[in-house]
Write an enzyme that holds these catalytic residues in place. Structure first.
Site, short mmCIF file in Angstrom:
data_model
loop_
_atom_site.label_atom_id
_atom_site.label_comp_id
_atom_site.label_asym_id
_atom_site.label_seq_id
_atom_site.Cartn_x
_atom_site.Cartn_y
_atom_site.Cartn_z
CG ASP A 79 -0.27 0.12 2.53
OD1 ASP A 79 0.78 -0.74 2.72
OD2 ASP A 79 -0.55 0.75 3.44
CD GLU A 144 3.97 1.10 7.03
OE1 GLU A 144 4.87 1.52 7.87
OE2 GLU A 144 3.78 1.91 6.01
#
Length: 447
Positions: A79, A144
């Site tokens: 991400d 994250e």
């Protein structure tokens, strides 16, 4: 092979896997599927895209090294951060562009490019020899940038599947293109919001000034008392559990080419501040801090309003050294603020984010394997560094899996993480692949 490796990374970078906005939920899922298919294609096994309440976790492994060879758990995240402000990008953030030796795209360095390094290393070894020198497990997440909520639950509940001898994470940087560095420690964190309440409602300062204690003033006085004149945190017992640096560490950290003048140049500050008996490298990596991150109360819009506010607020954070418990530190700070509060106001402290510090001792064999690998590829020995930030997954690995973690970064300090024009140095990408291969080989030779 180099052109193909870079083209494949660019294909991954074109997927706008921004985890922080619901509008990109399908894009994050698409990135997970892309990675799963790619892992399958390069020879990894047991590939699984694992649904979570948020974004998927991607798992894969290769476990045929045999002969008691170690297992490496490689973590990364696919991400990325939002791209705003878009107008400051020289080229579109999801149209990867190579210029002046850099690959520019959102996620190029944080963390798609650095994660992809290890996939290409595994692919190269399997293609050349049909096997890997060590067992490998991949754990890639899509959350994250939003605090890894699914991973916090997943890792402790998957201890058998994730069992390994060492964790390997590439989500950091080296000091310069030809100066590798090994990040062996990160500070922990405690954050809190302080609210000081005085009168039941905002008051006219002409009518009540000098009669009612202004919460803004009370809060300012309390915050000023959190440090002494030398910059030392004045909270009682704050330093009780701080792990002191030993002589070996201080010698190693002294090799880091980063000093007072560098900090002044980077920050534009007129002078440095803080404990003079520690270097800036030691202060920002190994010593705890207490910072006031924000303050507000009363009338702050354009114009003027003569008011005594009902409440005043501040956000504070503590960066913590190894052995400091964030819950204990939060309690100590809250207790001290209550002690400092005059009887004219009431105080509440609400805890926000907490995280423990991380440390891998310099003598850990896997850390030494990383040092050998870096020197073999970069041609110079790495220096050992500490950083003041926090990476929650590192502590999760240490606590839930009881394994040492090696932070093997390949980014550079000017990669513009979380900012416009994020980049990854193309040569660092290729060197990263070679270093990952060398690390696995050296780890196997240690057995």
């Amino acid at each position: 092979a180099r052109t193909r490796q870079l083209d494949e990374l660019m294909a991954l970078l074109r997927i706008p896997s921004v985890s922080t906005t619901a509008a990109h939920k399908d894009d994050v899922a698409a990135a997970a599927r892309w990675l799963g298919e790619h892992m399958q294609s390069i020879g990894l096994e047991n590939v699984e895209i694992i649904a979570t309440p948020g974004h998927p976790i991607v798992y894969a492994d290769w476990l045929h090294a045999g002969d008691g060879q170690p297992t490496v758990l490689i973590y990364g995240h696919y991400d990325v951060q939002p791209v705003d402000p878009l107008e400051l990008w020289l080229t579109p953030p999801f149209e990867p562009t190579v210029r002046a030796g850099g690959l520019y795209a959102r996620g190029a360095s944080d963390d798609k490019g650095q994660t992809f390094v290890h996939l290409k290393a595994v692919e190269a070894l399997l293609a050349a020899t049909g096997k890997l020198p060590v067992n490998v497990k991949f754990l890639l997440e899509g959350e994250e940038e939003v605090g890894s909520p699914a991973l916090v639950d997943f890792v402790p509940n998957q201890q058998e599947r994730l069992a390994a001898d060492v964790g390997l994470i590439s989500d950091s940087h080296i000091l310069a293109p030809d100066q590798p560095s090994i990040l062996y420690g990160l500070r922990g964190i405690w954050t809190g919001e302080v609210t000081v309440t005085g009168p039941a409602t905002d008051l006219h300062s002409g009518t009540y000034g000098g009669v009612v204690h202004n919460p803004n003033q009370a809060l300012a006085e309390m915050l000023a008392a959190l440090h002494d004149g030398t910059g030392r945190v004045a909270v009682p017992d704050f330093y009780d559990d701080v792990r002191e640096l030993d002589a070996t560490e201080r010698t190693a950290l002294a090799q880091v080419p980063h000093g007072d003048e560098d900090v002044l140049r980077e920050t534009g500050a007129p002078a440095l501040w803080g404990a003079a008996d520690y270097s800036v490298v030691e202060r920002t990596g190994a010593r705890p801090t207490l910072e006031i991150n924000g303050m507000w109360g009363g009338f702050i819009d354009p114009g003027f309003k003569t008011v005594i506010p009902s409440q005043a607020h501040a956000k504070i954070s503590c960066r913590l050294a190894p052995n400091q418990d964030p819950d204990r530190i939060g309690a100590l700070v809250a207790d001290y603020l209550h002690t400092l509060a005059p009887p004219t106001v009431e105080v509440t402290v609400k805890t926000g984010h907490v995280g423990h510090a991380f440390l891998t001792p310099l003598e850990v064999p896997a850390l030494q394997a990383a040092a050998v690998a870096y020197e073999r590829v970069f041609g110079s020995a790495p220096v050992y560094t500490l950083e003041g930030g926090s990476i929650p997954v590192v502590v999760i690995f240490q606590q839930a899996l009881n394994i040492p973690v090696v932070l093997m970064g390949f980014g550079l300090p000017d990669d513009n993480l979380h900012a416009p024009n994020e980049k990854l140095d193309v040569e660092s990408f290729y060197r990263g692949i070679a270093t990952s291969i060398a690390f696995m080989q050296e780890l196997a030779h240690q057995q």
